[in-house]
Write a protein that holds these residues in place. Sequence first.
Motif: not given
Length: 281
Positions: A84-85, A88, A91, A258-263
Amino acid sequence: MSTYPSPLPPALSRSTVVTTLRAAGCVFAEDEAELLLAAARSPAGLAAMVRRRAGGVPLEHVLGWAEFHGRRMAVDPGVFVPRRRTEFLVERALALASGARTARRRTVVVDLCCGSGAVGAALAAVLGAVELHAADIEPAAVRCARRNLAAVGGEVYEGDLYAPLPGGLRGRIDLLVANVPYVPTEEVGLLPPEAREHEPLVALDGGADGLDVLRRVTREAARWLAPGGHLLVETSERQAERAVGTFARAGLLPQVATSDEWYATVIAGTRPDEPRASGDR
């Protein structure tokens, strides 16, 4: 979500399935039970699926599909399961594509280390008219990716990185996405058993520091990218600084997101209008 269409034997009740999965260490036992109950075509089929899952087979391999970027992607046994990460990465690619699209021609997209082809398929689903190519060294992954990319007209090739790609793509690629393996060799053994026992090692092991395949991809990227084209790879936050240096030495202008949501951490490198000479070794 739909439920099992006919009464289950007591041994295969919903509560029994949940209990069995929970005892096997499945953190999301209730959710997984619902998916298995919905997918099973018979009590015997359900029992077989539960046994496989409880035995450590990835849920996606049991079901035959993974949800990725709002779509179901076929995932065959022995094929890397899209994370799932990595949504990102999709995106970030879409954001770069939206700023550079032109009505002159279709966007040329190449998905290297494509596995099931999930990244390329997700990009094509959003971008619409694209010229899509994908490649992987694993025969099982190539077969799976061909099924996932057939609906969007993608071509899938078997071979090592750029080697199987048509020469006519040189200098034409707008989006080059590569979900490269980036786990350091000595850390592969620390991965969950689902990964290290059921996914190909070549899709996990990134070499001594985890960046071996990333270096190989970036070294050749400027020759394949169109002017202003982008290479995007996923890596870990701790590897980002070294990876950025690799991009720069390969003649690409790097950006880190970087994305905290997707780590997740994604590095994008843009080929300037006049490509620089690659100096990375």
